[in-house]
Design a protein around this motif. Structure first.
Motif, short mmCIF file in Angstrom:
data_model
loop_
_atom_site.label_atom_id
_atom_site.label_comp_id
_atom_site.label_asym_id
_atom_site.label_seq_id
_atom_site.Cartn_x
_atom_site.Cartn_y
_atom_site.Cartn_z
N UNK A 13 43.87 -24.51 -0.71
CA UNK A 13 43.00 -23.50 -1.35
C UNK A 13 43.24 -22.11 -0.76
N UNK A 14 43.60 -22.07 0.54
CA UNK A 14 43.82 -20.80 1.23
C UNK A 14 42.57 -19.95 1.37
N UNK A 15 41.43 -20.59 1.30
CA UNK A 15 40.19 -19.83 1.54
C UNK A 15 40.15 -19.36 3.00
N UNK A 16 40.62 -20.19 3.91
CA UNK A 16 40.62 -19.83 5.34
C UNK A 16 41.54 -18.65 5.59
N UNK A 47 34.60 -15.15 12.30
CA UNK A 47 35.57 -15.36 11.21
C UNK A 47 35.99 -16.83 11.14
N UNK A 48 36.12 -17.46 12.30
CA UNK A 48 36.48 -18.88 12.32
C UNK A 48 35.38 -19.71 11.65
N UNK A 49 34.12 -19.36 11.96
CA UNK A 49 33.00 -20.09 11.35
C UNK A 49 32.96 -19.84 9.84
N UNK A 50 33.25 -18.61 9.45
CA UNK A 50 33.28 -18.27 8.02
C UNK A 50 34.35 -19.10 7.31
N UNK A 51 35.52 -19.20 7.92
CA UNK A 51 36.60 -19.98 7.31
C UNK A 51 36.19 -21.44 7.15
N UNK A 52 35.56 -21.99 8.19
CA UNK A 52 35.15 -23.40 8.12
C UNK A 52 34.09 -23.60 7.04
N UNK A 53 33.19 -22.64 6.91
CA UNK A 53 32.07 -22.79 5.97
C UNK A 53 32.47 -22.48 4.54
N UNK A 54 33.74 -22.13 4.34
CA UNK A 54 34.21 -21.83 2.99
C UNK A 54 35.26 -22.83 2.50
N UNK A 55 35.61 -23.80 3.32
CA UNK A 55 36.65 -24.74 2.90
C UNK A 55 36.03 -25.82 2.00
N UNK A 56 36.43 -25.88 0.74
CA UNK A 56 35.86 -26.88 -0.17
C UNK A 56 36.23 -28.31 0.22
N UNK A 57 37.29 -28.46 1.02
CA UNK A 57 37.75 -29.80 1.39
C UNK A 57 37.26 -30.22 2.77
N UNK A 58 36.47 -29.40 3.42
CA UNK A 58 36.01 -29.66 4.80
C UNK A 58 37.21 -29.92 5.73
N UNK B 345 27.94 -16.40 3.45
CA UNK B 345 28.83 -16.97 4.47
C UNK B 345 29.22 -18.41 4.17
N UNK B 346 28.23 -19.21 3.74
CA UNK B 346 28.53 -20.61 3.43
C UNK B 346 28.85 -20.72 1.95
N UNK B 347 30.10 -20.91 1.63
CA UNK B 347 30.48 -20.85 0.22
C UNK B 347 31.67 -21.76 -0.05
N UNK B 348 31.40 -23.06 -0.12
CA UNK B 348 32.48 -24.02 -0.43
C UNK B 348 32.58 -24.17 -1.95
N UNK B 349 32.68 -23.05 -2.66
CA UNK B 349 32.70 -23.13 -4.12
C UNK B 349 33.95 -23.86 -4.62
N UNK B 350 33.83 -24.40 -5.81
CA UNK B 350 34.93 -25.17 -6.39
C UNK B 350 35.39 -24.55 -7.72
N UNK B 351 35.39 -23.22 -7.76
CA UNK B 351 35.81 -22.54 -8.99
C UNK B 351 37.25 -22.92 -9.36
N UNK B 352 38.08 -23.18 -8.36
CA UNK B 352 39.48 -23.57 -8.62
C UNK B 352 39.64 -25.08 -8.57
N UNK B 353 38.56 -25.81 -8.69
CA UNK B 353 38.64 -27.26 -8.59
C UNK B 353 38.64 -27.68 -7.14
N UNK B 354 38.83 -28.98 -6.94
CA UNK B 354 38.79 -29.56 -5.61
C UNK B 354 39.67 -30.80 -5.67
N UNK B 355 40.24 -31.18 -4.51
CA UNK B 355 41.12 -32.36 -4.50
C UNK B 355 42.53 -32.02 -4.96
N UNK B 356 43.25 -33.03 -5.43
CA UNK B 356 44.69 -32.85 -5.68
C UNK B 356 44.98 -31.89 -6.83
N UNK B 357 44.01 -31.65 -7.71
CA UNK B 357 44.26 -30.75 -8.83
C UNK B 357 43.77 -29.33 -8.57
#
Lengths: 66, 411
Positions: A13-16, A47-58, B345-357
């Motif tokens: 995703x490159x969110x980090x 910034x490290x915490x921000x990166x962790x809290x934005x990863x959709x895949x944990x 700050x906490x934003x694990x959004x899935x606008x681009x999907x999630x997982x292998x796709x």
């Protein structure tokens, strides 16, 4: 503080990298890993915490120094 | 846009009869999703060939990982229409084929690996100067007029020209690309005849461009693509035409919808706009937050076996709509989900999907969005909606504004 990326979870995703480019490197396919040894300078801890809290895949994991 | 004209009965109960092409759904879906999350974790409707619609983040995330039980072989939100050669009657494509979007493992990883190199952050950074210059040129056209349609004259113009430039085609192809992506999705989703006619035009165009480069490589993306291999197999015309189609269908109205929705938001929320002008370093988090709240894309899946999600059994053969936009408004994951908080700050959004796709073009989309918004705010820091013309939205597979009339002061 140390940061690492779980390669099994990262989907590129490159969110980090987008939010904390100082702390991550990206391979040719866009998958992330921690820069250097993953040591986070004190001024980049937020910034490290921000990166962790934005990863959709944990996939971004913070490990506090023991 | 077209519901009322087409005379479909209005939606009575969204949980059992939702209509993703109802203007109420694509103009302001938030309240509809909030109701569905409370009443029914996975809604069902017989409209548009029948489908199932999750609205909770955890459910959408779980379903994205149900591979291949929820298969990507049908990724459009409506049933596929075969592409038939009108002269010979030959079935050219039984259903839309656009690897890796339309692929399941194991071929998915092969097709995806090929594309990822071309869309890594490093690769897309090469197109940032062009994108920045383009954004300035577009604004030059209306900067002294004090008014513009930010959707038509700005947002809509950027992705097709960037994609054309990236592929090695002239940017004047942008207008044709806009017509094609609308033909296959925005209009085509509700009108199979338009979808097929447009699909045939695109196939003919790519076949010719690819043939020319096979004879004489030009050093552009299409030539590069033809030199790649898929696990040792050469990239054939089927894969090459499908990849070119994918870049257009996935990379154009998606990003223009995101840019347009962001500008609409900044026009209607002056506090956010002023803060972003004053604190441009917030742009990276702001872009992610705008992507969260105004996520444009819903993807389709086909259940190849019975699957159970949150107690709801979805039978084999069903179409499932991966409702990433609704997942991103789930209050269990995002406090004040309908509010844009540009430094969230906490934003694990899935606008681009999630997982292998996960969207293979997400780095390109993010770059375009950051550049487009930065340049717009730099050139036109103060703007508001022009109430004399309506803001219009469209939706279905891709939701976004199609007209955002603005007034601004000229400097």
């Amino acid at each position: 503080m140390k940061v690492r990326v779980d390669p099994e979870k990262c989907q590129g995703h490159n969110r980090c990298y987008s939010l904390a480019p100082e702390l991550f490197v990206i391979d040719d396919y866009g998958y992330a890993s921690a820069s250097g040894e993953g040591v986070v300078p004190p001024e980049l801890e937020d910034k490290a915490r921000l990166a962790a809290a934005n990863c959709p895949e944990y996939a971004v994991i913070i490990e506090d120094e023991v | 846009m077209a519901t009322a004209e087409k005379g479909r009965p209005p939606v009575g109960d969204w949980a059992t009869d939702y209509d993703i092409f109802d203007p109420a759904y694509f103009t302001d879906p938030g309240p509809i999703w909030a109701e569905l999350r409370q009443r029914c974790p996975v809604a069902h409707s017989e409209r548009w060939g029948g489908s199932w619609l999750p609205t909770r983040y955890e459910d959408v995330a779980e379903m994205a990982r149900m591979v291949p039980a929820l298969s990507s072989q049908e990724f459009i939100v409506v049933p596929p229409v075969p592409l038939v050669d009108p002269e010979t009657g030959e079935v050219l494509r039984a259903r839309p084929y656009a690897p890796p979007i339309s692929s399941d493992p194991p071929f998915h990883a092969v097709a995806r690996r090929l594309l990822l190199q071309a869309f890594s952050p490093q690769s897309v950074a090469r197109f940032e100067p062009y994108t920045r210059g383009l954004a300035h040129r577009l604004i030059d056209e209306f900067a002294d007029k004090g008014q513009c349609d930010a959707a038509v004259q700005f947002s809509q113009q950027i992705p097709p020209k960037v994609i054309a430039h990236l592929m090695g085609l002239d940017e004047t192809m942008g207008d044709t690309f806009i017509e094609w992506v609308r033909g296959v999705l925005e209009i085509g989703a509700q009108d199979p005849e338009v979808r097929v006619a447009t699909g045939l035009k695109m196939l003919a165009f790519w076949t010719e461009e690819i043939g020319r480069r096979r004879a004489q490589p030009t050093g552009d993306f299409i030539s590069w693509l033809l030199e790649q291999d898929l696990d040792g197999q050469p990239v054939d015309d089927l894969h090459a035409t499908s990849t070119c189609n994918l870049l257009l269908v996935a990379g154009i109205d998606t990003t223009w919808s995101s840019i347009g929705a962001a500008i609409w938001h900044l026009a209607t929320h002056p506090d956010d706009r002023q803060r972003l002008v004053k604190e441009p370093e917030l742009m990276p988090t702001a872009v992610e937050e705008l992507l969260r709240v105004y996520s444009p894309v819903t993807m389709g899946r086909l259940a190849t076996e019975d699957v159970t999600v949150n107690g709801v059994t979805i039978p084999a053969g069903s179409r499932v709509l991966m409702n990433f936009p609704a997942a991103n408004r789930d209050p269990e994951v995002f406090p004040e989900p309908d509010t844009v908080v540009i430094d969230r700050a906490h934003n694990r959004h899935v606008a681009f999907g999630i997982g292998i796709h996960r969207c293979a073009g997400s780095n390109l989309a993010r770059m375009e969005m950051q550049v487009a918004l930065s340049v717009f705010l730099e050139r036109i820091p103060e703007f508001e909606l022009d109430d004399s013309s309506p803001v219009t939205w469209c939706g279905g597979q891709v939701r976004g504004p199609r007209s955002v009339p603005l007034l601004f002061t000229t400097s």
